[in-house]
Scaffold this motif. Structure first.
Motif, PDB file in Angstrom:
ATOM      1  N   LYS B 258       0.832  -1.203   0.000  1.00  0.00           N
ATOM      2  CA  LYS B 258       0.000   0.000   0.000  1.00  0.00           C
ATOM      3  C   LYS B 258       0.874   1.264   0.000  1.00  0.00           C
ATOM      4  O   LYS B 258       0.642   2.191  -0.774  1.00  0.00           O
ATOM      5  N   LEU B 259       1.850   1.287   0.881  1.00  0.00           N
ATOM      6  CA  LEU B 259       2.727   2.458   0.968  1.00  0.00           C
ATOM      7  C   LEU B 259       3.512   2.636  -0.332  1.00  0.00           C
ATOM      8  O   LEU B 259       3.662   3.751  -0.847  1.00  0.00           O
ATOM      9  N   ARG B 260       3.980   1.521  -0.872  1.00  0.00           N
ATOM     10  CA  ARG B 260       4.730   1.565  -2.121  1.00  0.00           C
ATOM     11  C   ARG B 260       3.858   2.145  -3.242  1.00  0.00           C
ATOM     12  O   ARG B 260       4.294   3.009  -4.006  1.00  0.00           O
ATOM     13  N   GLU B 261       2.616   1.708  -3.290  1.00  0.00           N
ATOM     14  CA  GLU B 261       1.705   2.146  -4.344  1.00  0.00           C
ATOM     15  C   GLU B 261       1.373   3.635  -4.200  1.00  0.00           C
ATOM     16  O   GLU B 261       1.427   4.396  -5.167  1.00  0.00           O
ATOM     17  N   ILE B 262       1.031   4.036  -2.984  1.00  0.00           N
ATOM     18  CA  ILE B 262       0.637   5.437  -2.775  1.00  0.00           C
ATOM     19  C   ILE B 262       1.821   6.365  -3.041  1.00  0.00           C
ATOM     20  O   ILE B 262       1.682   7.420  -3.671  1.00  0.00           O
ATOM     21  N   ARG B 267       4.498  10.391  -6.382  1.00  0.00           N
ATOM     22  CA  ARG B 267       5.721  10.730  -7.108  1.00  0.00           C
ATOM     23  C   ARG B 267       5.428  10.989  -8.593  1.00  0.00           C
ATOM     24  O   ARG B 267       5.985  11.912  -9.193  1.00  0.00           O
ATOM     25  N   ARG B 268       4.524  10.210  -9.169  1.00  0.00           N
ATOM     26  CA  ARG B 268       4.168  10.440 -10.569  1.00  0.00           C
ATOM     27  C   ARG B 268       3.386  11.745 -10.723  1.00  0.00           C
ATOM     28  O   ARG B 268       3.522  12.449 -11.734  1.00  0.00           O
ATOM     29  N   ALA B 269       2.598  12.067  -9.731  1.00  0.00           N
ATOM     30  CA  ALA B 269       1.884  13.355  -9.769  1.00  0.00           C
ATOM     31  C   ALA B 269       2.883  14.505  -9.754  1.00  0.00           C
ATOM     32  O   ALA B 269       2.730  15.501 -10.479  1.00  0.00           O
ATOM     33  N   GLN B 270       3.932  14.353  -8.946  1.00  0.00           N
ATOM     34  CA  GLN B 270       4.972  15.386  -8.902  1.00  0.00           C
ATOM     35  C   GLN B 270       5.656  15.524 -10.258  1.00  0.00           C
ATOM     36  O   GLN B 270       5.897  16.642 -10.735  1.00  0.00           O
ATOM     37  N   ASP B 271       5.948  14.408 -10.876  1.00  0.00           N
ATOM     38  CA  ASP B 271       6.520  14.431 -12.233  1.00  0.00           C
ATOM     39  C   ASP B 271       5.617  15.202 -13.199  1.00  0.00           C
ATOM     40  O   ASP B 271       6.092  15.976 -14.034  1.00  0.00           O
ATOM     41  N   ALA B 272       4.322  14.950 -13.078  1.00  0.00           N
ATOM     42  CA  ALA B 272       3.372  15.588 -14.000  1.00  0.00           C
ATOM     43  C   ALA B 272       3.339  17.099 -13.788  1.00  0.00           C
ATOM     44  O   ALA B 272       3.241  17.879 -14.745  1.00  0.00           O
ATOM     45  N   VAL B 287      -0.692  23.632 -13.816  1.00  0.00           N
ATOM     46  CA  VAL B 287       0.279  22.776 -13.136  1.00  0.00           C
ATOM     47  C   VAL B 287      -0.443  21.907 -12.109  1.00  0.00           C
ATOM     48  O   VAL B 287      -0.219  20.685 -12.024  1.00  0.00           O
ATOM     49  N   ASP B 288      -1.330  22.537 -11.356  1.00  0.00           N
ATOM     50  CA  ASP B 288      -2.133  21.803 -10.373  1.00  0.00           C
ATOM     51  C   ASP B 288      -2.932  20.697 -11.053  1.00  0.00           C
ATOM     52  O   ASP B 288      -2.963  19.542 -10.598  1.00  0.00           O
ATOM     53  N   ALA B 289      -3.557  21.046 -12.164  1.00  0.00           N
ATOM     54  CA  ALA B 289      -4.419  20.072 -12.850  1.00  0.00           C
ATOM     55  C   ALA B 289      -3.629  18.867 -13.348  1.00  0.00           C
ATOM     56  O   ALA B 289      -4.099  17.719 -13.272  1.00  0.00           O
ATOM     57  N   ALA B 290      -2.429  19.126 -13.841  1.00  0.00           N
ATOM     58  CA  ALA B 290      -1.614  18.030 -14.371  1.00  0.00           C
ATOM     59  C   ALA B 290      -1.294  17.020 -13.276  1.00  0.00           C
ATOM     60  O   ALA B 290      -1.391  15.798 -13.480  1.00  0.00           O
ATOM     61  N   ALA B 291      -0.903  17.519 -12.107  1.00  0.00           N
ATOM     62  CA  ALA B 291      -0.570  16.615 -11.000  1.00  0.00           C
ATOM     63  C   ALA B 291      -1.833  15.953 -10.452  1.00  0.00           C
ATOM     64  O   ALA B 291      -1.867  14.751 -10.165  1.00  0.00           O
ATOM     65  N   ARG B 292      -2.894  16.723 -10.353  1.00  0.00           N
ATOM     66  CA  ARG B 292      -4.126  16.213  -9.759  1.00  0.00           C
ATOM     67  C   ARG B 292      -4.721  15.081 -10.615  1.00  0.00           C
ATOM     68  O   ARG B 292      -5.313  14.130 -10.081  1.00  0.00           O
ATOM     69  N   GLN B 293      -4.536  15.212 -11.917  1.00  0.00           N
ATOM     70  CA  GLN B 293      -5.093  14.184 -12.799  1.00  0.00           C
ATOM     71  C   GLN B 293      -4.499  12.801 -12.495  1.00  0.00           C
ATOM     72  O   GLN B 293      -5.203  11.792 -12.490  1.00  0.00           O
ATOM     73  N   VAL B 294      -3.203  12.769 -12.218  1.00  0.00           N
ATOM     74  CA  VAL B 294      -2.550  11.487 -11.900  1.00  0.00           C
ATOM     75  C   VAL B 294      -3.176  10.872 -10.651  1.00  0.00           C
ATOM     76  O   VAL B 294      -3.459   9.666 -10.602  1.00  0.00           O
ATOM     77  N   ILE B 295      -3.416  11.720  -9.660  1.00  0.00           N
ATOM     78  CA  ILE B 295      -3.965  11.213  -8.390  1.00  0.00           C
ATOM     79  C   ILE B 295      -5.432  10.826  -8.574  1.00  0.00           C
ATOM     80  O   ILE B 295      -5.898   9.804  -8.059  1.00  0.00           O
ATOM     81  N   TYR B 300      -7.465   8.375  -5.940  1.00  0.00           N
ATOM     82  CA  TYR B 300      -7.225   9.041  -4.659  1.00  0.00           C
ATOM     83  C   TYR B 300      -7.570  10.535  -4.697  1.00  0.00           C
ATOM     84  O   TYR B 300      -7.068  11.308  -3.880  1.00  0.00           O
ATOM     85  N   GLY B 301      -8.388  10.929  -5.635  1.00  0.00           N
ATOM     86  CA  GLY B 301      -8.698  12.346  -5.816  1.00  0.00           C
ATOM     87  C   GLY B 301      -9.180  13.029  -4.549  1.00  0.00           C
ATOM     88  O   GLY B 301      -8.756  14.139  -4.218  1.00  0.00           O
ATOM     89  N   LYS B 302     -10.070  12.352  -3.816  1.00  0.00           N
ATOM     90  CA  LYS B 302     -10.617  12.964  -2.590  1.00  0.00           C
ATOM     91  C   LYS B 302      -9.568  13.067  -1.492  1.00  0.00           C
ATOM     92  O   LYS B 302      -9.729  13.829  -0.543  1.00  0.00           O
ATOM     93  N   GLU B 303      -8.532  12.258  -1.603  1.00  0.00           N
ATOM     94  CA  GLU B 303      -7.502  12.233  -0.557  1.00  0.00           C
ATOM     95  C   GLU B 303      -6.379  13.234  -0.836  1.00  0.00           C
ATOM     96  O   GLU B 303      -5.367  13.248  -0.144  1.00  0.00           O
ATOM     97  N   PHE B 304      -6.548  14.051  -1.864  1.00  0.00           N
ATOM     98  CA  PHE B 304      -5.595  15.139  -2.137  1.00  0.00           C
ATOM     99  C   PHE B 304      -6.401  16.428  -2.089  1.00  0.00           C
ATOM    100  O   PHE B 304      -6.884  16.914  -3.099  1.00  0.00           O
ATOM    101  N   MET B 305      -6.586  16.947  -0.881  1.00  0.00           N
ATOM    102  CA  MET B 305      -7.550  18.031  -0.691  1.00  0.00           C
ATOM    103  C   MET B 305      -6.933  19.413  -0.600  1.00  0.00           C
ATOM    104  O   MET B 305      -7.616  20.373  -0.268  1.00  0.00           O
ATOM    105  N   HIS B 306      -5.661  19.545  -0.935  1.00  0.00           N
ATOM    106  CA  HIS B 306      -5.077  20.890  -0.888  1.00  0.00           C
ATOM    107  C   HIS B 306      -4.484  21.262  -2.249  1.00  0.00           C
ATOM    108  O   HIS B 306      -4.518  20.468  -3.186  1.00  0.00           O
TER     109      HIS B 306
END
Lengths: 391, 391
Positions: B258-262, B267-272, B287-295, B300-306
């Motif tokens: 789980k930790l590895r996956e999350i 990390r891929r969102a950061q790349d984006a 920039v926000d949208a690009a990273a948010r799309q990965v999540i 996990y969209g709801k779990e990235f609330m900032h």
């Protein structure tokens, strides 16, 4: 055990509601982070006015905390003992959440807000959201005057904060060596306080070796401590939200005649302040005047340019004010009279100082609890003669 | 050598005056401590809005610093390079000193003030002192938009702050052991930063071992680090006023699936986010949208609330905004559009995260300088796989 377990939230809320009613208001919107914590228990801190963790709302029928899940998530238990109801801003603006809470309750026509703690931008946004139905009214010191009198649980926590600061300074005296920089000394003292159980320093520690001490709010530099100079340390820590605030002036090696004399004047001024409290002073200005007179008579009146003291609690500087009337107008007179009440339960600092450009400063600051039977110094007292350390 | 020796105060003042004129104002009263320092060089800090070290005044004919000798005594040299003239409040109120300066100059009819940084009480006091002759006008972000683009001296200082934070974290990784508390880990990291030359932490270090990490602004507790949990550290330091702001998530021992996956998703969102900057994004929301799309796509969209990020400089959080449009109205659209410009010279954070109640959080935050030829990551990058420490 945490302070919050003992806090008498019901009494705080009741006193606040009473003062709100006395002022002819139907409610109060609370923007100060200290007042918010005092009423709700939320420990979140605001580092800038632009980044608030939320506001509390007190009316006849509502005791709410306007905040987001972002803030509350994981710390919901903090506000349970107070009974504050979360009014969440997750899906709407704080202004709309406030307006809806008031309209749901009904009957709130005059809503006070804390004018010293709310930005103009927030004020304007809320005023527009509240519209004509609500008279949005600037207030000051409603809860600050409740906070000025500490209850037993608060006093116990402040004692811990003072005790940790005392012990940390005793340790520091063993550490100081000639050549240590002001920054190193400050870092060492802060580390001792945290190691002894403090949450954090209550403010940025001031260490001034020599000339820097002429500036009461000196920021520690890379200047190294030298023999014979006044070494001024103003510090304190926070424990469960409550602050200590102390100042000591010591010397490495032997003090010369000038340092000895100035220290003696400041120490006698401190005695005079304490004596005024013991004699039953009821206004901060009386205490300030007693100490200031000693310094004036010694010829250093101009070199003591700040107030004698201030209340201490959740904030490092709070009520009551222990100061002189700087400008003598009816307005400033009334303003000071409102905030300088010395009543049983207050905790104040007693911190006279003398500051000489190019030479440095001597400030001695203790914390005093004013009990029913008189003042009690909560800190170790600054000794009658300056402490001389081997270095 | 201090940053202040290189600061191009003349350019900052000229840009500020240009923006004041563009807005049809005759001057600006500056309440923000960051803007005050940016223009005048005064390093004094304001810990609460009620305790301001002074305000700066910029008009066509005046560049002043309204403050007291209490503040300036001993630090007069700080403001010399900027040429700010002290307007001293030693014998009169700040409101009267301001009114006199304007009346001496003449011709100042529309004076702006920083509505987000001035309390209602101060606003009302100044408005009354200025009277009918001056239209006291709320403004926002006039200087913040100048500050968003860093000059070479500022960038060099930010690099130092990022470098110290990087090195301090590398040291910390050698220190962490199972059973150390969040508070101990935070104190250790802060000590490393100061020992490496930082003035202080740029904000209260966040250390969350396991569940606390679900709260993005978690305050370090006495919970001890355990094997296999996400260990989130959000930290930074201040050097000559300028901040770094980094977040790393590591694990003691081996991460589970789980930790590895999350971690991988974040990390891929950061790349984006970084890729969007490299592709020439001109608005923070892209920039926000690009990273948010990965999540989002990982569920996990709801779990990235900032927000994905923010500018960094004299303030930990400053312009430009790197965030989504939360409420889609013409007003909020216009508000965001004004502050999200990605231009050469900005320094922003890139900090996606996933937060799961009861489990913890993974946030990865780097600092990025947007240069003429593209983005440059100023911090060590968070590695592609989670760092596993022996503990």
């Amino acid at each position: 055990m945490d302070h919050e377990d003992h806090a008498d939230y019901a009494s705080r809320l009741a006193q606040t509601r009473q003062r709100i009613a006395d002022l002819g208001l139907d409610g109060l919107l609370i923007a100060s982070q200290y007042n918010r914590r005092y009423l709700t228990g939320l420990t979140a801190t605001d580092h800038d006015i632009t980044e608030s963790a939320g506001m509390a709302l007190v009316t006849r029928g509502t005791f709410g905390l306007i905040t987001s899940s972002f803030t509350l998530n994981g710390v919901e238990d903090e506000i349970k003992p107070s009974g504050a109801q979360p009014l969440l801003t997750d899906t709407d603006t704080g202004a709309n959440v406030l307006a809806r809470a008031l309209s749901d309750e009904g009957g709130v026509r005059r809503l006070g807000f804390e004018k010293d703690w709310m930005s103009y931008a927030t004020y304007a946004r809320l005023r527009d959201a509240l519209g004509e139905a609500v008279e949005f009214t600037p207030t000051d010191d409603i809860i600050e005057l409740v906070r000025a009198r500490k209850d037993p649980a608060e006093l116990a926590t402040i004692r811990r904060a003072a005790d940790i600061a005392n012990r940390a300074f005793a340790q520091l005296l063993q550490d100081i060596r000639i050549g240590m920089t002001e920054r190193e000394i400050a870092a060492l003292l802060e580390r001792h306080m945290v190691a002894l159980g403090a949450d954090e320093p209550s403010f940025d520690t001031i260490v001034a070796c020599g000339p820097g001490g002429a500036q009461p709010h000196w920021v520690p530099s890379d200047r190294a401590a030298q023999r014979g100079e006044p070494l001024l340390v103003d510090f304190g820590c926070r424990v469960d939200g409550y602050c200590s605030d102390l100042t000591r002036t010591v010397v490495i090696g032997e003090p010369d005649e000038k340092l000895r004399e100035i220290y003696d004047v400041v120490r006698r001024a401190q005695d005079a302040g304490l004596a005024a409290l013991a004699a039953g002073a009821t206004r901060g200005r009386e205490v300030d005047a007693a100490a200031r007179q000693v310094i004036d008579e010694a010829g250093y009146g101009k070199e003591f340019m700040h107030s004698l003291g201030h209340g201490v609690g959740l904030a490092v500087h709070e009520l009551p004010a222990v100061s002189r009337l700087r400008v003598s107008t009816p307005e400033s007179e009334a303003e000071l009279a409102k905030v300088e009440g010395i009543e049983p339960g207050v905790v104040v600092t007693n911190e006279p100082g003398i500051y000489i450009t190019g030479w440095g400063g001597v400030r001695l600051e203790d914390m005093i609890y004013v009990g029913e039977s008189g003042p009690e110094v909560l800190t170790d007292r600054n000794p009658q003669q300056i402490i001389s350390i081997a270095g």
